[in-house]
Motif scaffolding. Structure first.
Motif, PDB file in Angstrom:
ATOM      1  N   ILE A  71      18.220  -1.683  -7.221  1.00  0.00           N
ATOM      2  CA  ILE A  71      19.087  -1.734  -6.037  1.00  0.00           C
ATOM      3  C   ILE A  71      19.164  -3.138  -5.436  1.00  0.00           C
ATOM      4  O   ILE A  71      19.801  -3.341  -4.412  1.00  0.00           O
ATOM      5  N   GLY A  72      18.497  -4.099  -6.076  1.00  0.00           N
ATOM      6  CA  GLY A  72      18.609  -5.493  -5.655  1.00  0.00           C
ATOM      7  C   GLY A  72      17.651  -5.946  -4.571  1.00  0.00           C
ATOM      8  O   GLY A  72      17.802  -7.034  -4.021  1.00  0.00           O
ATOM      9  N   ALA A  73      16.628  -5.139  -4.267  1.00  0.00           N
ATOM     10  CA  ALA A  73      15.689  -5.477  -3.198  1.00  0.00           C
ATOM     11  C   ALA A  73      14.569  -6.406  -3.652  1.00  0.00           C
ATOM     12  O   ALA A  73      13.984  -7.118  -2.839  1.00  0.00           O
ATOM     13  N   VAL A  74      14.248  -6.364  -4.942  1.00  0.00           N
ATOM     14  CA  VAL A  74      13.216  -7.232  -5.506  1.00  0.00           C
ATOM     15  C   VAL A  74      13.671  -7.726  -6.871  1.00  0.00           C
ATOM     16  O   VAL A  74      14.573  -7.157  -7.488  1.00  0.00           O
ATOM     17  N   LYS A  75      12.990  -8.760  -7.335  1.00  0.00           N
ATOM     18  CA  LYS A  75      13.149  -9.229  -8.710  1.00  0.00           C
ATOM     19  C   LYS A  75      11.774  -9.156  -9.335  1.00  0.00           C
ATOM     20  O   LYS A  75      10.801  -9.680  -8.784  1.00  0.00           O
ATOM     21  N   ASN A  76      11.674  -8.483 -10.479  1.00  0.00           N
ATOM     22  CA  ASN A  76      10.395  -8.304 -11.154  1.00  0.00           C
ATOM     23  C   ASN A  76      10.291  -9.227 -12.357  1.00  0.00           C
ATOM     24  O   ASN A  76      11.259  -9.418 -13.090  1.00  0.00           O
TER      25      ASN A  76
END
Length: 99
Positions: free
Chosen positions: A59-64
């Motif tokens: 959903i674009g809240a973090v980048k892993n």
């Protein structure tokens, strides 16, 4: 998923985003996030935590980033905006005002 599991999941996702915003560089690995979640009463497996990180990335809240088998999550502007109540992300508990 049951209503209770839904409640726990959306709350844990907010805990993850808040923990990331508290870091100077906005990043934590999945092991440290497990410790944070434990402190908030979310005793879950590393696999479950990684599932939540994948959802938050979708959903674009973090980048892993995978670093030798360890997942490092970095908060994005969208994730910060959710924590600061500038936007609302589906599947993530809405922060309370002043909390």
């Amino acid at each position: 998923m049951s209503d209770y599991n839904d409640f726990v999941t959306v709350d844990a996702r907010l805990v993850i985003l808040r923990a990331l915003t508290e870091q100077p560089d906005g990043r934590l690995n999945d092991s440290l996030l497990a410790d944070v979640l434990d402190a908030y009463g979310h005793h879950r497996s590393r696999d479950w935590i990684r599932q939540q990180l994948r959802y938050l990335a979708d959903i674009g809240a973090v980048k892993n980033t995978d670093v030798n088998g360890i997942v490092v999550a970095a908060i994005t502007r969208l994730g910060v905006d959710h924590v600061e109540r500038r936007t609302e992300l589906e599947g993530v508990k809405r922060p309370k005002i002043g909390a």
